[in-house]
Write a protein that holds these residues in place. Structure first.
Motif, PDB file in Angstrom:
ATOM      1  N   HIS A   1      78.123  79.507  49.304  1.00  0.00           N
ATOM      2  CA  HIS A   1      77.623  80.583  50.147  1.00  0.00           C
ATOM      3  C   HIS A   1      77.962  80.199  51.574  1.00  0.00           C
ATOM      4  O   HIS A   1      77.957  79.022  51.908  1.00  0.00           O
ATOM      5  N   GLU A   2      78.202  81.187  52.421  1.00  0.00           N
ATOM      6  CA  GLU A   2      78.558  80.803  53.785  1.00  0.00           C
ATOM      7  C   GLU A   2      77.324  80.300  54.530  1.00  0.00           C
ATOM      8  O   GLU A   2      76.192  80.735  54.279  1.00  0.00           O
ATOM      9  N   ALA A   3      77.568  79.350  55.440  1.00  0.00           N
ATOM     10  CA  ALA A   3      76.486  78.752  56.204  1.00  0.00           C
ATOM     11  C   ALA A   3      75.928  79.774  57.186  1.00  0.00           C
ATOM     12  O   ALA A   3      76.611  80.729  57.548  1.00  0.00           O
ATOM     13  N   PRO A   4      74.697  79.592  57.643  1.00  0.00           N
ATOM     14  CA  PRO A   4      74.069  80.620  58.485  1.00  0.00           C
ATOM     15  C   PRO A   4      74.836  80.916  59.774  1.00  0.00           C
ATOM     16  O   PRO A   4      74.963  82.068  60.152  1.00  0.00           O
ATOM     17  N   LEU A   5      75.331  79.904  60.479  1.00  0.00           N
ATOM     18  CA  LEU A   5      76.001  80.166  61.758  1.00  0.00           C
ATOM     19  C   LEU A   5      77.498  79.909  61.692  1.00  0.00           C
ATOM     20  O   LEU A   5      78.290  80.701  62.165  1.00  0.00           O
ATOM     21  N   THR A   6      77.892  78.784  61.133  1.00  0.00           N
ATOM     22  CA  THR A   6      79.317  78.472  61.040  1.00  0.00           C
ATOM     23  C   THR A   6      79.823  79.078  59.737  1.00  0.00           C
ATOM     24  O   THR A   6      79.696  78.499  58.678  1.00  0.00           O
ATOM     25  N   LYS A   7      80.392  80.273  59.858  1.00  0.00           N
ATOM     26  CA  LYS A   7      80.659  81.055  58.663  1.00  0.00           C
ATOM     27  C   LYS A   7      81.743  80.445  57.785  1.00  0.00           C
ATOM     28  O   LYS A   7      81.848  80.783  56.622  1.00  0.00           O
ATOM     29  N   LYS A   8      82.575  79.582  58.350  1.00  0.00           N
ATOM     30  CA  LYS A   8      83.639  79.022  57.528  1.00  0.00           C
ATOM     31  C   LYS A   8      83.115  77.882  56.669  1.00  0.00           C
ATOM     32  O   LYS A   8      83.817  77.394  55.807  1.00  0.00           O
ATOM     33  N   HIS A   9      81.923  77.400  56.964  1.00  0.00           N
ATOM     34  CA  HIS A   9      81.374  76.287  56.198  1.00  0.00           C
ATOM     35  C   HIS A   9      80.438  76.812  55.107  1.00  0.00           C
ATOM     36  O   HIS A   9      80.094  77.980  55.073  1.00  0.00           O
ATOM     37  N   PHE A  10      79.995  75.885  54.263  1.00  0.00           N
ATOM     38  CA  PHE A  10      79.081  76.267  53.199  1.00  0.00           C
ATOM     39  C   PHE A  10      77.647  75.953  53.587  1.00  0.00           C
ATOM     40  O   PHE A  10      77.377  75.053  54.373  1.00  0.00           O
TER      41      PHE A  10
END
Lengths: 765, 682
Positions: free
Chosen positions: A444-453
């Motif tokens: 799932h994408e991370a809350p702020l850094t969308k490229k991370h999980f």
């Protein structure tokens, strides 16, 4: 005072010849050092200009000396004494009232106490201001025991007046400095008097000087820097003399002081820097100086204005680190190595099991500067932010929620007495001690850094799924290497997705308690953000070994504390519900700050500028721009103006320009700042504005003879000055309760002392 | 340093310019309609073009309206009717859309930049050879070619900025005559156009104003000119460069607002008075509507998801096709969709399953969280229904339909439970506008949801609505809010239809002055914050200089054909080098002049300074502001700044050649110069 600004443009057209002529003319003018400036030939043709240009250096020195005599005259002394007397009496009057903590005293008073107690703390500002507060408290018998918990706490028997008095004394210097600066710049007592009056009787300046705050200290250094810069400029015709050096060094010292109190000091450094560059440019154009001389000038300034302040600034920090050697509330903001310096910190002379083992309880700290501890708590990610599982964050404070258990993948504890050690390449599970959730990540994408999980806490009592498995990797290590506590840089690679545990440094919104985001990054580059170290390590089954952790180098500490401060500063984002002050509010005196008291029974102090003073300032800013425009067009078109008027225009354009620049530098940058802003941030700019007002109104009054003939214009001038001074005085009489305290009903009620004075609805008194 | 042989030269110049222009047109315009699919930001601008075609009001915070207007004009010329849902990059255009005309205007602007640069270099008083060099650099810059060939705005912005500078310099260089003010007006107009296309144009405009005021200041200082003449000239300049642009800028908005007179997806951002001025607008305002939804209420249900477009739950007299193209079957019941425009078919009536009436009883019985309701379509009286039939586009989800009884043992399943998802923040009872409601299908516990996929032609390209299990979807697409609402009073179908057609309540004051509208729109554009989304191809300004980043604009799903935005590394390197070289040279010259060494004659010096002001200044103002911006940045934001550098490189080379290497033999020189420029460009 060179005329070359206006000339330099024309020189471009005059070309080579004028430069040649300069060179030729110069020696002759050197022989007539007292060539009168009053010869009144500032004038139409290029030829004359170049002569003026060449003479300017000597001409003005003569002028200076005569003016220097001027300021020794009795009225000047009397005026100065008057300014000093009034300034100190207004600032020190009722200094001990109210006898409770007001507004930010709760921070800065507390930090002063920390110095007395030698306890380490963290603040977003450099340490000098708080050090001086602490010193002042120490000298006046304050013992550092008052807790400064919240505004409104009674001081009782504690000696708080020393710290307030110290700030007030520095604050009292401001009108005096302003007086001297304006006098030096414009050579006009009227201008200086106007400035001093505006500042002495400004309720805002009084209020902000009377409490334990950084602002009076900061403004003291700012004004001191400007004053010494101006004095230094006056010495330009006696380069390398003792006084020249004195003012140069004083400028440097004040700059270091200003920067040492708050980073806002950078603006005055910029101002002095621009002034110096301009000065050097002037020297470079002075063809009578050899390149060697110019190099000497340059080096002197580099030493006085760059190296010396830098050295002092570093010294301040050195003292800061030496004095604060006990563990305190600010520890968590710093790296493990930094903390090991602090007495009382659990890392100071730490002893713990040396190698990471299964079954240990650990804290994990991110290696980026001001990176936090891996943290989790009983809160879920909100709807719409990845999966609705437990939050995992990075947290800067020490907390029991930072504790994690190292668990083996698959089988449980080995039965033998001594636990197995974790090795490079091992696959582990990290279980949050408090909530028994496993460190988990998924696609799932991370809350702020969308490229991370997204990283979550998952499972219960250690049972989770395949996504809870992490591979331990020691940076620079090989398979089978042990993980050293504190010293190994460790990375946690996620088994299923191959991503690496990462702290992005971005602050989560309110649902995440404004802690720092932790993600799993698919980019495997080795950066401090993806490296962690094991800080605490508790395992009763293993022997504790005393660790002599590498003491960090001073420069490393310095760099680290700066990055932590800057991070902290930009992290001061406005809260949703908090009243947010906008820069455009400030010059119009839109809204003040409550220093003390809210209700009608309280003793209330309200930080608000004297509206008459502030609106005069605002009006004269506009006036200044118009007057400069008119004057410069008149000069550019070559209208024949009287000698006196030309001089006035130059004062307006050059000296006024410096002050205007100062105002701009201390005001405009706030528009670009993302951090939370307060009304009191405007006060340095307000000082510059008041000085500019002095010069502008003085020139305006002097131009009265444009309207009227001679004797009447003098009268008009005097009447104008009197009206101005009296209106300021009278408004001070009206508004003085703002600074010296009000009790009784609020202003909108009839019985109040401030009835009828609530001129703007936004004022809250 | 001019070329020899004056007559021949003039003839040559025209040819060169012509040739360069033709090449530019060829590179920018050939095969313009390839690929026949939505490329990168076309997906973003396209939706606005569609809205222009439909005359539906919108607000876009990315820039003033002129850019969109130009794109829309292109579409208008090609006969585009606005019926295309711009929902993803790579979607194929149907044959009815003239792709060529959509992309024509930006491509033309991009092509015209090349001759403009040529002329601009001449106006900066450099030779034709340098001009050719600059034109070639721009011509062969593949990033500019890529950016020009699609329905994007950068090339339009660059065109207007270059035009503004060219016409200003032409004005400045022409000896005084009345005619020259024509150029000045053109300059002012292009400034207005540049600002009107993108806000970035403001910085170039300010730079031009700076240069102009410097020239004016020198004019004021010229004692040979009479006071009157100075006054007149100053006033003229102020009018042409300040008044005209401001008026034109307002004019773009005038056109924009007079074109868009229908209410649309962005209405709710605007004030009530503004909405009232739009056709079919006002009715959605809470004011005058009953707050609490009751049994018998007539409502429109708006999906909370604004991706791809805001839309309303809709049904119409058309059934799902018996078989879809891929052979799957449907229930053949009445379509239920989500429709992005206001329509009378968006009205639904809330019915108590236990009663027959479709009117609100008195007192009204409010619907609360957990209540079970039926939804009746206002115009067709079909019940909102869902069943275990695969939805048309998302086969994993259930179909939603307006129930028609075909007697094929497909019973009605038309009970829906009201689940107010923000009941903590709001209240337990269902409120107009305020409550986010999920409609949970009672029989299957699936949730009514807008998928964002558009239906094929049989569904009129409206958006698909399905009933889906709760956990899979993003939350906002599950929520619906009541937007328009009134208590129904007519039991008879005919009366009800009339009631539905009538506006929800009487219009107050439709008249609102243009200025009020302009100010409101402008203010909203500047203050509306788009949520900051990190993009896969976003980059930081520092990466642009070294070109460490690129953007994949388009990728064909099967053939793997691709289009990328990436710069020409050679010209990029030359640009960076010349930027450094200019600064270095300028510093050396300045210091030496200050010490009295005049390396350059005054004329050359002022030419050099002018070059710096325009080119280096242009680069700075188009680059540095990005550091302060918090929005998502892409490589293409650097292109305007890059153009200035391409202008700088050949001019600087010529300057170096003529003035720094003057001791070398002239003949060999012209040669090397030519070579340098040509080799650089190629």
């Amino acid at each position: 005072m060179a005329k070359e600004e206006c000339i330099s443009q024309r020189n471009k057209t005059a070309g080579d010849t004028s430069a040649l002529r300069n060179r030729k003319v110069f020696p002759s003018s050197e022989k007539t050092p007292s060539s009168p400036l009053s010869k009144g030939t500032h004038s139409q043709t290029a030829g004359h200009h170049s002569e003026d240009d060449a003479q300017s250096s000597n001409g003005t020195s003569a002028q200076c000396s005569t003016r220097g005599n001027n300021s020794e005259e009795p009225p000047s002394r009397v005026l100065l004494m008057l300014v000093v007397g009034l300034s100190f009496s207004t600032r020190l009057y009722k200094i001990a009232d109210p006898p409770h903590v007001c507004w930010d005293e709760t921070h800065f008073g507390k930090m002063g106490s920390y110095y007395i107690n030698r306890t380490f703390f963290f603040d977003v500002h450099p340490p000098l201001g708080k050090m001086l507060i602490g010193l002042a408290g120490y000298m006046t018998g304050y013992d550092g025991t008052f807790p400064f918990v919240k505004p409104g706490d009674k001081y009782e028997h504690h000696n708080y007046w020393g710290m307030r008095g110290f700030c007030a004394v520095l604050g009292s210097c401001l009108p005096v400095f302003a007086y001297l600066i304006v006098l030096e710049l414009s050579q006009s007592h009227t201008a200086a008097l106007i400035t001093a009056t505006l500042l002495i009787f400004d309720t805002g300046s009084i209020t902000i000087s009377q409490y334990i705050l950084l602002d009076p200290i900061l403004m003291f250094f700012i004004m001191a820097a400007v004053l010494s810069m101006v004095k230094f400029n006056q010495q330009r015709y006696r380069p390398f003399s003792a006084t020249w050096w004195l003012w140069l060094v004083l400028t440097g010292v004040s700059l270091a002081g200003a920067l040492g109190v708050k980073f806002v000091g950078l603006f005055v450094i910029l101002l002095v820097g621009l002034n110096t560059v301009w000065d050097l440019w002037r020297l470079l154009g002075d063809l009578s100086l050899s390149l060697v001389d110019i190099t000497k000038h340059l080096l002197a300034r580099v030493v006085g204005l760059i190296l010396l302040p830098l050295l002092l600034y570093i010294t301040i920090f050195a003292i800061h680190f030496v004095v604060l050697n006990k563990s305190g509330p600010g520890d968590g903001f710093f790296s493990s190595a930094f903390q090991s310096r602090l007495i009382g910190n659990n890392l100071h002379n730490a002893s713990m099991p040396e190698y990471l083992a299964y079954g240990s309880t650990i804290t994990v700290k991110n290696l980026r500067i001001a990176g936090g501890y891996l943290h989790s708590h009983w809160h879920l990610y909100p709807e719409g932010v990845g999966a609705k599982q437990q939050q995992v964050t990075a947290y800067l404070h020490k907390d029991y929620n930072n504790l994690w258990l190292v668990q083996r993948h698959g089988e449980n504890e080995s039965q033998s007495g001594t636990p197995d050690l974790v090795r490079h390449g091992d696959i582990i599970r990290l279980e949050h001690k408090e909530t028994t959730r496993n460190l988990h990540t998924h696609l799932h994408e991370a809350p702020l850094t969308k490229k991370h999980f997204q990283v979550t806490g998952y499972g219960i009592n250690g049972t989770g799924d395949i996504n809870d498995l992490w591979q331990v990797e020691v940076c620079g290590g090989q398979k089978g290497d042990l993980v050293k506590v504190l010293r190994s840089k460790v990375r946690f690679l996620h088994r299923a997705t191959g991503c690496v545990l990462y702290s992005s440094g971005k602050t989560l919104p309110k649902w995440g308690w404004e802690q720092v985001e932790v993600t799993c990054s698919p980019y495997l580059k080795e950066t401090p953000s993806s490296q962690w170290n094991i800080e605490d390590h508790i395992n009763p089954k293993l022997p504790n070994i005393s660790l002599s952790v590498l003491k960090p180098h001073f420069l490393e500490i310095l760099l680290e504390s700066h990055i932590v401060m800057i991070r902290g500063n930009s992290g001061l984002k406005p809260k949703d519900n908090e009243m947010n002050s906008k820069p455009w509010h400030w010059p119009i005196n839109y809204q003040g700050l409550r220093f003390s008291g809210v209700n009608d029974t309280d003793y209330r102090v309200y930080l608000l500028g004297n509206p008459v003073v502030w609106w005069i300032n605002l009006a004269s800013l506009g006036l200044y721009v118009i007057m400069v425009a008119v004057a410069s067009v008149a000069l550019q078109r070559g209208f024949s103006l009287g000698q006196k008027r030309i001089e006035d225009s130059h004062v307006l354009m050059r000296e006024g320009g410096q002050l205007f620049l100062g105002w701009l530098l201390h005001y405009a940058p706030f528009y670009t700042m993302g951090r939370v802003l307060y009304y009191h941030h405007y006060f340095p700019a307000m000082l510059f504005n008041s000085m500019l007002t002095g010069i502008t109104l003085d020139v305006l009054l002097k131009s009265a003879d444009l309207l009227l003939r001679r004797p009447y214009s003098d009268w008009l001038q005097r009447v104008g000055l009197m009206v101005l001074l009296f209106s300021v005085l009278y408004s001070f009489y009206l508004f003085h309760p703002l600074s010296y305290g009000m009790t009784g009903p609020l202003a909108h009620e009839a019985g109040s002392a401030m009835a009828g004075l609530k001129w703007m609805d936004s004022w809250e008194f | 340093m001019m070329l020899q042989l004056p007559l021949v030269v003039t003839a040559q110049v025209d040819l060169v310019l012509l040739l360069v222009s033709l090449l530019a047109l060829w590179t920018r315009l050939s095969r313009l309609s390839y690929p026949n699919a939505v490329v990168f930001d076309e997906v973003y601008y396209g939706q606005f073009v569609s809205l222009y075609m439909k005359r539906v009001f919108f607000i876009d915070d990315s820039g003033p309206p002129l850019g969109h207007l130009i794109l829309a004009f292109g579409a208008y010329l090609g006969g585009f009717d606005g019926n295309f849902v711009w929902n993803r990059i790579g979607a194929e255009y149907p044959s009815s859309v003239s792709v060529w005309s959509l992309r024509l205007l930006p491509a033309l602007c991009g092509a015209l930049c090349v001759p403009l640069v040529y002329l601009l270099t001449l106006e900066l008083r450099f030779s034709h050879l340098s001009a050719l060099g600059a034109a070639l650099l721009l011509l062969l810059e593949n990033s500019l070619i890529v950016q020009s060939r699609f329905m994007l705005l950068e090339s339009v912005l660059i065109f207007f900025v270059l035009l503004a500078f060219f016409s200003y310099l032409r004005f400045h260089n022409t000896p005084s005559s009345c005619f020259r003010y024509g150029w000045l007006i053109l300059s002012g107009a292009s400034c207005a156009a540049a600002v009107g296309v993108k806000y970035m144009g403001v910085f170039s405009y300010l730079l031009l104003l700076g240069v102009a005021s410097l020239h004016t200041w020198n004019l004021i200082g010229d004692r040979g000119v009479s006071h009157l003449s100075v006054c007149v000239q100053c006033v003229c300049r102020v009018v042409c460069l300040l008044v005209v642009p401001v008026l034109l800028y307002v004019f773009w908005f005038y056109v924009h607002l007079s074109l868009l007179h229908r209410s649309g997806p962005h209405d709710q951002l605007m004030s009530s008075a503004f909405q009232a001025s739009l056709e079919g607008g006002l009715s959605r305002i809470t004011q005058g509507q009953p707050l609490e939804v009751a049994y018998g209420s007539q409502v429109t249900l708006r999906s909370s998801a604004s991706q791809p477009v805001p839309c309303w739950l809709h049904s119409h007299k058309a059934n799902y096709p018996i078989r879809y193209e891929n052979g799957r079957g449907s229930s053949h019941q009445q379509q239920v969709t989500c429709y992005p425009f206001k329509d009378v078919n968006n009205w639904w009536i809330i019915k108590d399953p236990g009663r027959q009436e479709l009117v609100v009883s008195s007192p009204p019985r409010p619907v609360r969280h957990g209540d079970v309701i039926q939804l009746v379509h206002g115009m067709t009286s079909r019940f909102l229904n869902s069943h275990d039939v695969a939805a048309p586009m998302s086969p994993h989800a259930q179909e939603v339909s307006g129930y028609i009884d075909f007697n094929v043992s497909m019973p009605t399943q038309n009970l829906w439970r009201v689940d107010i998802s923000n009941r903590e923040a709001e209240s337990e009872s269902w409120k107009t506008i305020l409550s986010d409601v999920r409609l949970v299908h009672v029989n299957t516990s699936a949730v009514l949801r807008m998928t964002g996929v558009s239906l094929p032609d049989w569904g009129f390209r409206q958006l698909e609505v399905v009933a889906d299990k709760l956990f899979k979807a993003q939350s906002s697409s599950l929520d619906w809010t009541v937007e328009e609402h009134r208590y129904g009073t007519s039991q008879e179908q005919k009366e009800r239809e009339a009631e539905l057609h009538s506006p929800t309540h009487i219009d107050v004051n439709r008249k609102i002055s243009f200025w009020a509208k302009f100010l409101e729109v402008q203010w909203k554009m500047l203050t509306v914050k788009q949520e900051d989304s990190e993009h896969k191809y976003s980059s930081s300004p520092l990466e642009w200089i070294t070109m460490e980043t690129n953007i994949a604009y388009w990728l064909h799903s099967s053939t793997n054909a691709q289009i990328h935005l990436i710069g020409n590394p050679v010209s990029w390197g030359v640009a960076n080098l010349s930027l450094l070289a200019y600064q270095l040279l300028a510093a050396v010259y300045l210091l030496r002049r200050r010490r009295g060494f005049k390396d350059l004659p005054d004329g050359v010096w002022s030419q050099f300074v002018c070059l710096g002001c325009v080119c280096v200044g242009g680069w700075v103002v188009n680059f540095v502001p990005f550091f302060l911006m918090e929005k998502t940045l892409f490589l293409y934001h650097y292109l305007p700044a890059l153009c200035y550098l391409h202008l700088l490189s050949p001019a600087l080379l010529e300057h170096t050649h003529t003035h720094l290497l003057r001791y070398v033999h002239t003949h060999t020189h012209t040669h090397t110069h030519t070579h340098c420029i040509l080799s650089l460009s190629c």
